[in-house]
Design a protein around this motif. Structure first.
Motif, PDB file in Angstrom:
ATOM      1  N   ASN A  26      57.233  37.154  99.715  1.00  0.00           N
ATOM      2  CA  ASN A  26      57.011  35.719  99.684  1.00  0.00           C
ATOM      3  C   ASN A  26      55.898  35.329  98.714  1.00  0.00           C
ATOM      4  O   ASN A  26      55.515  34.178  98.642  1.00  0.00           O
ATOM      5  CB  ASN A  26      56.693  35.196 101.084  1.00  0.00           C
ATOM      6  CG  ASN A  26      55.421  35.813 101.653  1.00  0.00           C
ATOM      7  OD1 ASN A  26      54.858  36.727 101.068  1.00  0.00           O
ATOM      8  ND2 ASN A  26      54.985  35.299 102.788  1.00  0.00           N
ATOM      9  N   GLU A  27      55.353  36.284  97.973  1.00  0.00           N
ATOM     10  CA  GLU A  27      54.311  35.981  97.005  1.00  0.00           C
ATOM     11  C   GLU A  27      54.968  35.707  95.658  1.00  0.00           C
ATOM     12  O   GLU A  27      55.707  36.535  95.141  1.00  0.00           O
ATOM     13  CB  GLU A  27      53.335  37.149  96.887  1.00  0.00           C
ATOM     14  CG  GLU A  27      52.170  36.848  95.950  1.00  0.00           C
ATOM     15  CD  GLU A  27      51.154  37.981  95.936  1.00  0.00           C
ATOM     16  OE1 GLU A  27      49.977  37.679  95.709  1.00  0.00           O
ATOM     17  OE2 GLU A  27      51.541  39.128  96.122  1.00  0.00           O
ATOM     18  N   ASN A  28      54.706  34.527  95.082  1.00  0.00           N
ATOM     19  CA  ASN A  28      55.338  34.222  93.802  1.00  0.00           C
ATOM     20  C   ASN A  28      54.605  34.916  92.674  1.00  0.00           C
ATOM     21  O   ASN A  28      53.523  35.481  92.851  1.00  0.00           O
ATOM     22  CB  ASN A  28      55.413  32.711  93.585  1.00  0.00           C
ATOM     23  CG  ASN A  28      54.050  32.056  93.496  1.00  0.00           C
ATOM     24  OD1 ASN A  28      53.114  32.608  92.941  1.00  0.00           O
ATOM     25  ND2 ASN A  28      53.941  30.850  94.047  1.00  0.00           N
ATOM     26  N   TRP A  29      55.185  34.853  91.471  1.00  0.00           N
ATOM     27  CA  TRP A  29      54.620  35.613  90.363  1.00  0.00           C
ATOM     28  C   TRP A  29      53.230  35.130  89.989  1.00  0.00           C
ATOM     29  O   TRP A  29      52.377  35.930  89.574  1.00  0.00           O
ATOM     30  CB  TRP A  29      55.563  35.561  89.158  1.00  0.00           C
ATOM     31  CG  TRP A  29      55.660  34.247  88.439  1.00  0.00           C
ATOM     32  CD1 TRP A  29      56.587  33.269  88.616  1.00  0.00           C
ATOM     33  CD2 TRP A  29      54.774  33.777  87.408  1.00  0.00           C
ATOM     34  NE1 TRP A  29      56.347  32.219  87.768  1.00  0.00           N
ATOM     35  CE2 TRP A  29      55.244  32.501  87.013  1.00  0.00           C
ATOM     36  CE3 TRP A  29      53.645  34.308  86.780  1.00  0.00           C
ATOM     37  CZ2 TRP A  29      54.617  31.748  86.032  1.00  0.00           C
ATOM     38  CZ3 TRP A  29      53.015  33.555  85.796  1.00  0.00           C
ATOM     39  CH2 TRP A  29      53.506  32.294  85.431  1.00  0.00           C
ATOM     40  N   ARG A  30      52.971  33.846  90.155  1.00  0.00           N
ATOM     41  CA  ARG A  30      51.661  33.329  89.777  1.00  0.00           C
ATOM     42  C   ARG A  30      50.564  33.934  90.647  1.00  0.00           C
ATOM     43  O   ARG A  30      49.509  34.348  90.149  1.00  0.00           O
ATOM     44  CB  ARG A  30      51.659  31.804  89.861  1.00  0.00           C
ATOM     45  CG  ARG A  30      52.662  31.141  88.916  1.00  0.00           C
ATOM     46  CD  ARG A  30      52.707  29.631  89.107  1.00  0.00           C
ATOM     47  NE  ARG A  30      53.814  29.040  88.403  1.00  0.00           N
ATOM     48  CZ  ARG A  30      53.785  28.637  87.137  1.00  0.00           C
ATOM     49  NH1 ARG A  30      52.677  28.793  86.437  1.00  0.00           N
ATOM     50  NH2 ARG A  30      54.844  28.100  86.564  1.00  0.00           N
ATOM     51  N   ASP A  31      50.770  33.977  91.959  1.00  0.00           N
ATOM     52  CA  ASP A  31      49.775  34.573  92.856  1.00  0.00           C
ATOM     53  C   ASP A  31      49.593  36.058  92.556  1.00  0.00           C
ATOM     54  O   ASP A  31      48.473  36.581  92.547  1.00  0.00           O
ATOM     55  CB  ASP A  31      50.208  34.399  94.313  1.00  0.00           C
ATOM     56  CG  ASP A  31      50.237  32.942  94.742  1.00  0.00           C
ATOM     57  OD1 ASP A  31      49.513  32.135  94.134  1.00  0.00           O
ATOM     58  OD2 ASP A  31      51.003  32.602  95.663  1.00  0.00           O
ATOM     59  N   ALA A  32      50.714  36.737  92.312  1.00  0.00           N
ATOM     60  CA  ALA A  32      50.659  38.170  92.022  1.00  0.00           C
ATOM     61  C   ALA A  32      49.916  38.439  90.718  1.00  0.00           C
ATOM     62  O   ALA A  32      49.143  39.399  90.617  1.00  0.00           O
ATOM     63  CB  ALA A  32      52.074  38.743  91.962  1.00  0.00           C
ATOM     64  N   PHE A  33      50.140  37.588  89.707  1.00  0.00           N
ATOM     65  CA  PHE A  33      49.474  37.782  88.420  1.00  0.00           C
ATOM     66  C   PHE A  33      47.963  37.598  88.545  1.00  0.00           C
ATOM     67  O   PHE A  33      47.189  38.325  87.925  1.00  0.00           O
ATOM     68  CB  PHE A  33      50.023  36.793  87.392  1.00  0.00           C
ATOM     69  CG  PHE A  33      51.258  37.263  86.668  1.00  0.00           C
ATOM     70  CD1 PHE A  33      52.187  38.061  87.304  1.00  0.00           C
ATOM     71  CD2 PHE A  33      51.484  36.903  85.352  1.00  0.00           C
ATOM     72  CE1 PHE A  33      53.333  38.500  86.644  1.00  0.00           C
ATOM     73  CE2 PHE A  33      52.626  37.337  84.682  1.00  0.00           C
ATOM     74  CZ  PHE A  33      53.547  38.131  85.322  1.00  0.00           C
TER      75      PHE A  33
END
Length: 322
Positions: A26-33
């Motif tokens: 549920n973590e989108n790419w922006r949070d992961a980046f």
């Protein structure tokens, strides 16, 4: 072409421990980046810049952490696939500066990314074709004349150098920067103003304009071409999730033809489904717009065997079958 480079200039950072491995679904790419960039800079603060670029144009950029200067290498590359951060194998034959100077060209609807750098001990600009296959970035040396005949398109990223607080990377600032990232060469569609005729008779076909080219729903074109000498069928191959265009076969409607698109927002993505003509694979460019497959008229014409006449003054397309 004016180029804005995404360059995150960070000073030496204290060690920050973060959990590695697969990110939650549920973590989108922006949070992961954001989390991954905090980790990368903390591990080696000599790599101070970050370049984001969407080489595969899927809406999620690739991130490259680089060392600034003529001796600066690429320290790491990553992107996000299936809700997980994935590593990118980075080339060793270019310096990081090559990723900060990218021009984009269009050749036969394909995007060509070209990086440039000034090699060590030289003022001669070197050009490299940048290609990303999902796992590795490769840089192939080319001549500028190899791409200069093609259309040069605008390439814009965001820039920030204010992501520190008291000499440490500030997660909130980095998160705000990432959240405002605009996808490079993002695909957008507008309602087409072109009219479509069949042998001079106007039809109800309406389409969209993508990258200055008109695209039309393939089932709409198949419907209005029924009972002509150039009729064709559109088949869905569930075995490999592919579209098959079958020339000279009566079109079988599915009820979606010539319907008005009532969606307020236009959603467009590149169609990555295999496309066949009479069972043979083709390289036709198509888009999914609000859930339907849209093609260029000339590509359909080549497959079905009819002629296309274009009148730019009246924005009229005439499909000639006689």
């Amino acid at each position: 072409m004016r180029k804005k480079i995404i360059s995150i200039v960070l000073a030496a950072a204290a060690a920050i421990t973060v959990q590695s491995g697969v990110f939650a679904a549920n973590e989108n790419w922006r949070d992961a980046f954001v989390t991954r960039l905090m980790r990368e800079i903390a591990q080696d603060p000599t790599y101070t810049d970050v370049v984001l670029t969407d080489l595969d144009r899927n809406g999620i950029p690739e991130a490259f952490v680089i060392k600034k200067g003529t001796y600066g290498t690429i320290g790491a590359g990553f992107t996000m696939t299936d809700n997980a951060i994935t590593e990118i194998e980075v080339p060793q034959n270019i310096i990081g500066e090559c990723l900060e100077n990218i021009d984009v060209y269009i050749k036969n609807d394909n995007y060509i990314f070209v990086g440039q750098e000034v090699p060590r001990y030289s003022s001669y600009i070197a050009y490299y074709k940048l290609e990303f296959n999902g796992t590795a970035l490769t840089a192939t040396r080319i001549n500028k004349t190899d791409v200069s005949p093609y259309t040069n398109v605008t390439y814009i990223d965001k820039y920030s150098n204010n992501l520190l607080t008291d000499g440490y990377p500030n997660r909130s600032k980095i998160q705000d920067f990432i959240s405002r990232y605009d996808v490079v060469n993002s695909i957008s569609a507008t309602t087409s103003e072109a009219r479509v005729l069949v042998d001079g008779e106007e039809t109800e076909v309406r389409g969209y304009t993508v990258n200055n080219t008109n695209y039309f729903k393939i089932r709409d074109i198949a419907m209005v071409m029924r009972n002509t000498s150039c009729e064709f069928n559109v088949e869905w191959r569930s075995s490999d999730n592919a579209i098959d265009i079958v020339p000279h076969e009566t079109y079988v409607p599915n009820g979606t033809e010539l319907s008005e698109d009532t969606a307020g927002e236009i959603e467009v993505v590149e169609n990555d489904m295999p496309i066949y003509v009479n069972g043979r694979s083709t390289a036709i460019t198509a888009y999914n717009i609000n859930g339907d497959a849209y093609f260029k008229i000339r590509d359909i014409a080549d497959a079905a065997g009819f002629e296309v006449q274009w009148d730019g003054d009246t924005q009229t397309i005439n499909l000639v079958t006689e």
